[in-house]
Scaffold this active site. Structure first.
Site, PDB file in Angstrom:
ATOM      1  CG  HIS A 194      -5.780  -3.270  17.035  1.00  0.00           C
ATOM      2  ND1 HIS A 194      -6.553  -2.438  17.584  1.00  0.00           N
ATOM      3  CD2 HIS A 194      -5.156  -4.129  17.823  1.00  0.00           C
ATOM      4  CE1 HIS A 194      -5.915  -2.586  19.082  1.00  0.00           C
ATOM      5  NE2 HIS A 194      -5.146  -3.472  19.440  1.00  0.00           N
ATOM      6  N   PRO A 195      -8.519  -3.340  13.388  1.00  0.00           N
ATOM      7  CG  PRO A 195     -10.266  -1.805  13.465  1.00  0.00           C
ATOM      8  CD  PRO A 195      -9.616  -2.728  14.372  1.00  0.00           C
ATOM      9  CD  GLU A 221      -9.150   2.709  21.172  1.00  0.00           C
ATOM     10  OE1 GLU A 221      -9.635   1.959  22.392  1.00  0.00           O
ATOM     11  OE2 GLU A 221      -9.116   1.978  20.213  1.00  0.00           O
ATOM     12  CG  PHE A 236       0.583   2.207  11.198  1.00  0.00           C
ATOM     13  CD1 PHE A 236       1.712   2.315  11.505  1.00  0.00           C
ATOM     14  CD2 PHE A 236      -0.414   3.116  11.351  1.00  0.00           C
ATOM     15  CE1 PHE A 236       2.243   3.281  12.064  1.00  0.00           C
ATOM     16  CE2 PHE A 236      -0.219   4.375  11.863  1.00  0.00           C
ATOM     17  CZ  PHE A 236       1.111   4.675  12.510  1.00  0.00           C
ATOM     18  CB  ILE A 253      -1.026   4.531  15.545  1.00  0.00           C
ATOM     19  CG1 ILE A 253      -0.673   5.925  16.231  1.00  0.00           C
ATOM     20  CG2 ILE A 253      -2.242   4.622  14.950  1.00  0.00           C
ATOM     21  CD1 ILE A 253      -0.383   7.207  15.123  1.00  0.00           C
ATOM     22  CB  ALA A 275      -5.777   6.664  16.717  1.00  0.00           C
TER      23      ALA A 275
END
Length: 306
Positions: free
Chosen positions: A61-62, A78, A109, A111, A113
């Site tokens: 993930h970025p 997203e 991090f 999440i 989103a």
């Protein structure tokens, strides 16, 4: 390319970057329905993938807020709410806190989103930065699972993965996600604080679907593991939740549960959270379902709105 519910490892790697997870879920396919695929994904992710597999998935993930051309289409979708609501100062602060988070925990991090604004994401990042590493690792794994379940829905909604027809099973979208004639998701909500006579902002909202179409939830069957996450968000200043699911022409029939974390909003209230279960029947899949919450510290009510 996957067909008729059969997933390849490459298909699953679009959903989750852990190679161990991808191999196990592909081996478990074909799936008769999205609910079956989600159930298998949850079991594999939580019981068969180790910490190294979790970290491998996180690394795919970025950082939240990244706008590089290398970011995948699904990531952009997203994060669309966060990117569209980020001011220059918010974007800068997100970048700084992302770096601080990675330095402390050693991974990006995580999440889910979808539907979350930049200020909401930033507030959650700051809150979780205070966690102990083991607590945060488990929290990040749960967020990765939410993303995995959302992406499985997108995979099944595309022409590439059409599950075999099942009598009484979920109806999949006839179009790819994003090509619906609707202008909003099939299920929406808002929260009104009736004690104050104003919208209730900052309330976490989660939408889930019951996994087992053959055994619907009942008063005597309240298996908390029987629900699969569809989406989550936080109410805005108008009390309205962000997008909880994809915009599709036809929503899968079945039982849904929408839950509100009222404990943070009204910590002195009687109800720590509120959950509302409702059913979408097979002849209602093209309809809209607005399920609002009217809340006060010592009571709540709901209705089906428009």
């Amino acid at each position: 390319m996957a067909t008729r519910g059969q997933l390849s490892v490459d298909d699953v790697l679009r959903v989750n970057g852990s190679r161990r997870f991808a191999a196990a879920l592909a081996a478990a396919s074909p799936f008769a329905s999205l609910a079956d695929a989600r159930l298998a994904a949850r079991r594999i992710w939580l019981n068969e993938v180790d910490v190294n597999g979790w970290l491998e998935a996180f690394a795919a993930h970025p950082a939240i807020g990244t706008t590089s051309s290398s970011v995948s289409k699904w990531c952009k979708e997203e994060q669309s709410a966060a990117l569209s609501t980020a001011t220059d100062s918010t974007a800068q602060e997100l970048a700084e806190w992302n770096a601080r988070y990675r330095e402390k925990f050693g991974f990006v991090f995580m999440i889910c989103a979808s539907g979350r604004t930049a200020p909401e994401v930033l507030a959650e990042l700051k809150r979780r930065y205070e966690n102990r590493p083991i607590v945060e690792l488990e929290g990040a794994a749960q967020e990765e699972l939410k993303i995995t379940e959302l992406r499985l829905a997108k995979l099944f909604a595309s022409e590439a993965v059409a599950p075999p027809p099942v009598v009484g099973g979920p109806i999949q979208s006839e179009k790819a996600a994003g090509s619906s004639n609707r202008t909003r998701p099939p299920i929406t909500t808002h929260v009104l604080d009736v004690a104050r006579g104003s919208p209730a902002s900052g309330i976490e909202v989660h939408l889930e679907m019951w996994k087992d179409a053959s055994a619907p939830p009942s008063f005597n069957n309240q298996d908390f593991n029987g629900w699969a996450t569809v989406g989550s968000s936080v109410t805005n200043n108008d009390g309205r939740s962000g997008q909880l699911m994809d915009i599709v022409d036809r929503v899968a029939p079945g039982f849904y549960r929408i839950s509100f974390n009222t404990s943070k909003y009204a910590p002195s209230g009687f109800f720590p959270y509120v959950s509302i279960i409702f059913e979408i029947k097979k002849n209602q899949t093209t309809e809209h379902f607005h399920v609002p919450l009217l809340h006060s510290p010592f009571s709540f009510t709901t209705y089906r709105g428009s």
